[in-house]
Each structure stands twice: as structure tokens, then as C-alpha cells.
Design an enzyme around this catalytic site. Structure first.
Site: not given
Ligand SMILES: NC(=O)c1ccc[n+]([C@@H]2O[C@H](COP(=O)([O-])OP(=O)(O)OC[C@H]3O[C@@H](n4cnc5c(N)ncnc54)[C@H](OP(=O)(O)O)[C@@H]3O)[C@@H](O)[C@H]2O)c1
Length: 281
Positions: A49, A54, A79, A112, A240, A244
Site C-alpha cells: 500500500d 508518500y 492513491k 486519498h 517486526r 506482523n
Molecule cells: N489512507 C490514509 O490516509 C492513510 C493514513 C495513514 C496510514 N495509511 C496506510 O496504513 C499503513 C499503516 O499505518 P501506519 O503506518 O500509520 O501505522 P501502523 O501500521 O499502525 O503502525 C506503524 C508504527 O508501529 C510500529 N510497529 C510496527 N510493527 C510493530 C510491532 N510489531 N511492535 C511494535 N511496534 C510496531 C512501527 O515502527 P517501526 O517502523 O520502527 O517498526 C511504526 O512506528 C501505512 O503505512 C499506509 O500504507 C493510510
């Protein structure tokens, strides 16, 4: 089926399938993205994704090509940038996405943000319908759409969105919005599935994790899967990424699913889609 056998595939209203678990690349700097995505593909992720905003589509495409996997084995989403909602501009921006990715089609392309206070998302939707008709976006959808935005899109659009990608985690469970999507055959994709780490220290999460002998992140990600949403957690660390991805050899019972859902407190990490109006220059 595109995904490795243990990752379920979910049917989209476009007739195509999406692996329920993928890898997100928001906030991975471009210079680190190719290595991170290659690592994710090696672990077994088959769904990436990304987004124009980005700034790392090119590196995602490089990693997909370098993986040696067939194009139809990897599901790629991008997006539309908030900058390009006018129909002609959105089509040109889509062309640039394909060019950056080095692909002749994407599996899913999304608006988006609705930007409903400053733009008309129907202009952007017409562009997405066009590239979908051309076969260059196998499925099209939206992100951060609220119920009223979905209702308008369904009433005025020719193609119904395949997905709505919204913020969902145990502190923002979004059940009413998920139900509106489900009623119209729109799959919910849950962004920030572990609340960027914020939900992992919650006592209910850690208690369930201890009980089932899994990590807090695995428990929260498994909760999403059992609710039927599509997820793509982001991590820059290989261990991680593996953690995951290891979600298919255990299950939460109904009571634990309900306890996690009960943590809802309407708390957003990201902006409120009704008011968010950021347009990059
Ligand atoms: N459509 C939208 O508006 C929108 C907005 C936000 C996100 N997204 C999408 O959703 C995806 C995921 O969301 P996100 O990146 O915001 O948040 P997330 O996946 O909920 O969390 C990522 C964060 O958690 C940490 N993490 C990951 N796995 C972990 C684990 N097993 N234990 C502890 N910490 C862990 C990562 O750190 P490290 O990297 O240091 O491991 C990073 O800081 C994005 O990458 C993007 O593709 C879309």
C-alpha cells in the site's frame, strides 16, 4: 489466488481479489523503501500500500520488479494526491503513478482524502472511473470517506467504490462507518491498524496477548482480520515485519474480540476527514 496460501483473499466488487494482509509504506523514506519492500516480499507479503503523497512509488515498483515475482502475484495500491482532484489533472497524475511504479496497471487506486470543504471529489472520481474502464486500475476506491461522502459517491457515480480505507484500531473502531460500507459491498481497509504503536500498551491488549501467548501487535492485527477488514501494518524492522505476518496459526475467542472492540474511545491519530483540507503545493 495471488496471496500465499495462509493469507485469505477478499473478493472486491470489481471482481478481483485482495490479500487481507499487506505491507504499508507511509513514512518509509524513499531511500529505505526498496529494501523494506523487498524484505516484506521475501517474508511473504503480497500486497503493498503506497500513495503519490508518500513519495516512494518508484522504490515500491523497483522492489516488486527485483523480487522476481510475477506481476499478478503482487497486489499494488496507490492513491491520488490531494493536489490533483480536477478530472484531467487526476488522469495525468494516475499516468505518473504508473510511470513511477514502472507498471502498466495498479490493482487498486484510491482518492486519498475527500477534501469535501475545498474540492469536489466527484471530479476526481470521474478520473478514477476512466482509468478503471481502461483497465489500468483493476479496482478503484476511496480513503477517509465519511458516510455522507459515500452516499453521494454511490448516488452520482457510475462505478461503486471497491474499498474505503479509513483509520481503524481499538481506540477508533469505526463500526457505524464500517457498516455503511458493508451495506454497499464496500470493503473496509483499516489504516494505522496498531494505532502507530499507541494501543499496544493498553492493559486489555497486553492481558489478551499474555493469555494467547502472542505479542500485543499480533493480537490487535488478528482482531482486525477476524472483523473482516483488510490491513497493511508498516514496519521498518524485519523482525517486526515477520511478527506482523505471523497471524494465521492462532485465533481470538469472541469474548476477546469484543473486549478489544470495547476499548473504543473515538480517538484519532490522523486528521478528521470532515475538516482535513491539506493540499500540497
Ligand atoms: N489512507 C490514509 O490516509 C492513510 C493514513 C495513514 C496510514 N495509511 C496506510 O496504513 C499503513 C499503516 O499505518 P501506519 O503506518 O500509520 O501505522 P501502523 O501500521 O499502525 O503502525 C506503524 C508504527 O508501529 C510500529 N510497529 C510496527 N510493527 C510493530 C510491532 N510489531 N511492535 C511494535 N511496534 C510496531 C512501527 O515502527 P517501526 O517502523 O520502527 O517498526 C511504526 O512506528 C501505512 O503505512 C499506509 O500504507 C493510510
Amino acid at each position: 489466488m495471488r496471496a500465499p496460501s495462509q493469507v485469505p483473499a477478499i473478493q472486491l466488487n470489481s471482481g478481483t481479489e485482495i490479500p487481507q494482509l499487506g505491507f504499508g509504506v507511509f513514512l518509509i523514506p524513499p531511500e529505505e523503501t526498496e529494501a523494506a519492500v523487498r524484505q516484506a516480499l521475501e517474508i511473504g507479503y503480497r500486497h503493498i500500500d503506497t500513495a503519490q503523497m508518500y513519495g516512494n512509488e518508484r522504490q515500491v515498483g523497483e522492489a516488486v520488479r527485483a523480487s522476481g515475482l510475477r506481476r499478478d502475484e503482487v497486489f499494488v495500491t496507490s492513491k491520488l494526491s490531494n493536489r490533483w482532484h480536477a478530472t484531467d489533472e487526476a488522469v495525468l497524475a494516475f499516468d505518473r503513478s504508473l510511470e513511477e511504479l514502472g507498471l502498466d496497471h495498479v490493482d487498486l487506486f484510491l482518492i486519498h482524502w475527500p477534501l469535501a470543504t475545498v474540492r469536489d471529489f466527484m471530479d476526481a472520481w470521474r478520473a478514477l472511473e476512466r482509468v478503471h474502464r481502461e483497465g489500468r486500475a483493476r479496482a478503484i476506491g476511496v480513503s477517509n470517506f465519511q458516510p455522507a461522502h459515500l452516499e453521494r459517491l454511490l448516488a452520482e457515480g457510475e462505478v461503486a467504490p471497491a474499498v474505503n480505507q479509513i483509520e481503524v484500531h481499538p481506540y477508533l473502531v469505526q463500526d457505524p462507518l464500517r457498516a455503511v460500507g458493508a451495506a454497499h459491498g464496500i470493503v473496509t481497509e483499516a489504516w494505522s491498524p496498531i494505532g502507530r504503536g499507541k494501543v499496544l500498551a493498553d492493559p486489555v491488549v497486553t492481558e489478551v496477548a499474555q493469555k494467547v501467548g502472542r505479542t500485543p501487535a499480533q493480537v490487535v492485527l488478528r482482531w482486525h482480520l477476524q472483523r473482516g477488514d483488510v490491513i497493511f501494518p508498516k514496519s521498518s524492522h524485519a523482525e517486526r515485519m515477520r511478527e506482523n505476518f505471523a497471524l494465521f496459526d492462532f485465533e481470538l475467542d469472541e469474548r476477546d474480540v469484543a473486549r478489544l472492540t470495547g476499548l473504543d474511545r473515538g480517538e484519532r491519530i490522523g486528521p478528521d476527514p470532515d475538516h482535513f483540507a491539506m493540499v500540497p503545493s
